[in-house]
Design a protein around this motif. Structure first.
Motif, PDB file in Angstrom:
ATOM      1  N   ILE A  51       4.802   2.914  -1.564  1.00  0.00           N
ATOM      2  CA  ILE A  51       4.478   1.487  -1.516  1.00  0.00           C
ATOM      3  C   ILE A  51       3.475   1.172  -2.612  1.00  0.00           C
ATOM      4  O   ILE A  51       2.456   1.856  -2.747  1.00  0.00           O
ATOM      5  CB  ILE A  51       3.882   1.098  -0.145  1.00  0.00           C
ATOM      6  CG1 ILE A  51       4.925   1.257   0.965  1.00  0.00           C
ATOM      7  CG2 ILE A  51       3.322  -0.331  -0.170  1.00  0.00           C
ATOM      8  CD1 ILE A  51       4.380   1.094   2.375  1.00  0.00           C
ATOM      9  N   ILE A  52       3.762   0.144  -3.386  1.00  0.00           N
ATOM     10  CA  ILE A  52       2.798  -0.405  -4.326  1.00  0.00           C
ATOM     11  C   ILE A  52       2.206  -1.616  -3.626  1.00  0.00           C
ATOM     12  O   ILE A  52       2.914  -2.600  -3.366  1.00  0.00           O
ATOM     13  CB  ILE A  52       3.436  -0.795  -5.680  1.00  0.00           C
ATOM     14  CG1 ILE A  52       3.958   0.455  -6.414  1.00  0.00           C
ATOM     15  CG2 ILE A  52       2.420  -1.509  -6.550  1.00  0.00           C
ATOM     16  CD1 ILE A  52       5.305   0.893  -6.020  1.00  0.00           C
ATOM     17  N   HIS A  53       0.920  -1.525  -3.300  1.00  0.00           N
ATOM     18  CA  HIS A  53       0.262  -2.589  -2.538  1.00  0.00           C
ATOM     19  C   HIS A  53      -0.666  -3.369  -3.457  1.00  0.00           C
ATOM     20  O   HIS A  53      -1.673  -2.839  -3.942  1.00  0.00           O
ATOM     21  CB  HIS A  53      -0.534  -1.984  -1.373  1.00  0.00           C
ATOM     22  CG  HIS A  53      -1.335  -2.994  -0.628  1.00  0.00           C
ATOM     23  ND1 HIS A  53      -2.680  -2.883  -0.425  1.00  0.00           N
ATOM     24  CD2 HIS A  53      -0.967  -4.166  -0.038  1.00  0.00           C
ATOM     25  CE1 HIS A  53      -3.118  -3.923   0.258  1.00  0.00           C
ATOM     26  NE2 HIS A  53      -2.101  -4.712   0.500  1.00  0.00           N
ATOM     27  N   THR A  54      -0.332  -4.621  -3.687  1.00  0.00           N
ATOM     28  CA  THR A  54      -1.150  -5.491  -4.530  1.00  0.00           C
ATOM     29  C   THR A  54      -1.866  -6.510  -3.670  1.00  0.00           C
ATOM     30  O   THR A  54      -1.233  -7.259  -2.918  1.00  0.00           O
ATOM     31  CB  THR A  54      -0.281  -6.231  -5.574  1.00  0.00           C
ATOM     32  OG1 THR A  54       0.413  -5.264  -6.363  1.00  0.00           O
ATOM     33  CG2 THR A  54      -1.133  -7.116  -6.464  1.00  0.00           C
ATOM     34  N   ALA A  72       2.780   8.035   6.234  1.00  0.00           N
ATOM     35  CA  ALA A  72       3.875   8.815   5.662  1.00  0.00           C
ATOM     36  C   ALA A  72       4.230   8.359   4.248  1.00  0.00           C
ATOM     37  O   ALA A  72       5.031   9.006   3.571  1.00  0.00           O
ATOM     38  CB  ALA A  72       5.104   8.728   6.556  1.00  0.00           C
ATOM     39  N   CYS A  73       3.618   7.262   3.806  1.00  0.00           N
ATOM     40  CA  CYS A  73       3.930   6.706   2.489  1.00  0.00           C
ATOM     41  C   CYS A  73       2.829   7.017   1.484  1.00  0.00           C
ATOM     42  O   CYS A  73       1.651   7.045   1.824  1.00  0.00           O
ATOM     43  CB  CYS A  73       4.083   5.181   2.578  1.00  0.00           C
ATOM     44  SG  CYS A  73       5.492   4.658   3.557  1.00  0.00           S
ATOM     45  N   ARG A  74       3.254   7.200   0.245  1.00  0.00           N
ATOM     46  CA  ARG A  74       2.303   7.305  -0.849  1.00  0.00           C
ATOM     47  C   ARG A  74       1.997   5.882  -1.298  1.00  0.00           C
ATOM     48  O   ARG A  74       2.906   5.125  -1.645  1.00  0.00           O
ATOM     49  CB  ARG A  74       2.913   8.137  -1.971  1.00  0.00           C
ATOM     50  CG  ARG A  74       3.188   9.577  -1.500  1.00  0.00           C
ATOM     51  CD  ARG A  74       4.000  10.345  -2.479  1.00  0.00           C
ATOM     52  NE  ARG A  74       3.183  10.650  -3.647  1.00  0.00           N
ATOM     53  CZ  ARG A  74       3.616  11.343  -4.684  1.00  0.00           C
ATOM     54  NH1 ARG A  74       4.853  11.803  -4.701  1.00  0.00           N
ATOM     55  NH2 ARG A  74       2.825  11.581  -5.703  1.00  0.00           N
ATOM     56  N   ILE A  75       0.722   5.521  -1.275  1.00  0.00           N
ATOM     57  CA  ILE A  75       0.290   4.155  -1.571  1.00  0.00           C
ATOM     58  C   ILE A  75      -0.302   4.108  -2.974  1.00  0.00           C
ATOM     59  O   ILE A  75      -1.188   4.896  -3.313  1.00  0.00           O
ATOM     60  CB  ILE A  75      -0.771   3.671  -0.555  1.00  0.00           C
ATOM     61  CG1 ILE A  75      -0.306   3.871   0.896  1.00  0.00           C
ATOM     62  CG2 ILE A  75      -1.177   2.225  -0.848  1.00  0.00           C
ATOM     63  CD1 ILE A  75       0.915   3.099   1.300  1.00  0.00           C
ATOM     64  N   ILE A  76       0.166   3.157  -3.764  1.00  0.00           N
ATOM     65  CA  ILE A  76      -0.414   2.868  -5.065  1.00  0.00           C
ATOM     66  C   ILE A  76      -1.191   1.565  -4.898  1.00  0.00           C
ATOM     67  O   ILE A  76      -0.616   0.532  -4.542  1.00  0.00           O
ATOM     68  CB  ILE A  76       0.664   2.678  -6.158  1.00  0.00           C
ATOM     69  CG1 ILE A  76       1.604   3.875  -6.230  1.00  0.00           C
ATOM     70  CG2 ILE A  76       0.019   2.351  -7.499  1.00  0.00           C
ATOM     71  CD1 ILE A  76       0.994   5.150  -6.718  1.00  0.00           C
ATOM     72  N   ALA A  77      -2.498   1.621  -5.129  1.00  0.00           N
ATOM     73  CA  ALA A  77      -3.357   0.440  -4.997  1.00  0.00           C
ATOM     74  C   ALA A  77      -3.279  -0.391  -6.267  1.00  0.00           C
ATOM     75  O   ALA A  77      -3.344   0.143  -7.377  1.00  0.00           O
ATOM     76  CB  ALA A  77      -4.803   0.872  -4.743  1.00  0.00           C
TER      77      ALA A  77
END
Length: 151
Positions: free
Chosen positions: A74-77, A102-107
């Motif tokens: 997930i790319i979270h903006t 369970a998700c790899r988060i991109i801030a």
């Protein structure tokens, strides 16, 4: 089409919110490493169509649902901080990491200074699924040096 053309990963934004079951079908067809969800949020609620439409969808609920459907990135903006040069919304990034372990988060959104990268690195020590950060305007403005940021 882009995945069939050889692109490594596709990031789906608006349709991830409007049609989560379609995201499941993409994950099933292409695998979880090739499909990512872009979740853009303002005050915790998903925004779509280039941040023009506010929805009644809670960003954390969407992240949980997408995770249950097999999405693993997930790319979270945080829309309110993106490009504003006032620092990232660390509580929102932490909440996203907690909501979808369970998700790899991109801030994404708000990085203004090298200390913001340090703060996100510290947060990622507690939440290892906080996997990366997008730095945009701070690079253009010269507030963050790319070589320094990579170190």
């Amino acid at each position: 089409t882009v995945l069939d053309a050889g692109v490594e990963r596709a990031i789906i934004g608006t349709r991830a919110c409007s049609d989560p079951d379609w995201m499941r079908s993409l994950v099933e067809k292409f695998g979880p490493e090739r499909i990512a969800a872009g979740i853009d949020a303002r005050n915790g609620m998903v925004t779509t169509k280039g941040w023009v439409e506010d929805t009644a969808t809670d960003a954390l609920d969407l992240a949980r649902r997408l995770s249950e459907l097999g999405v693993r990135r997930i790319i979270h903006t945080d829309v309110a901080t993106d490009g504003a040069m006032k620092g990232p919304n660390l509580p929102a990034q932490q909440a996203m990491a907690e909501a979808a372990p369970a998700c790899r988060i991109i801030a994404s959104g708000g990085v203004t200074h090298p200390r913001d990268l340090d703060a996100l690195r510290t947060l990622s020590a507690r939440f290892p699924n906080l996997d990366g950060v997008i730095v945009g305007k701070a690079l253009y403005e010269g507030a963050v040096d790319l070589a320094q940021a990579l170190r």
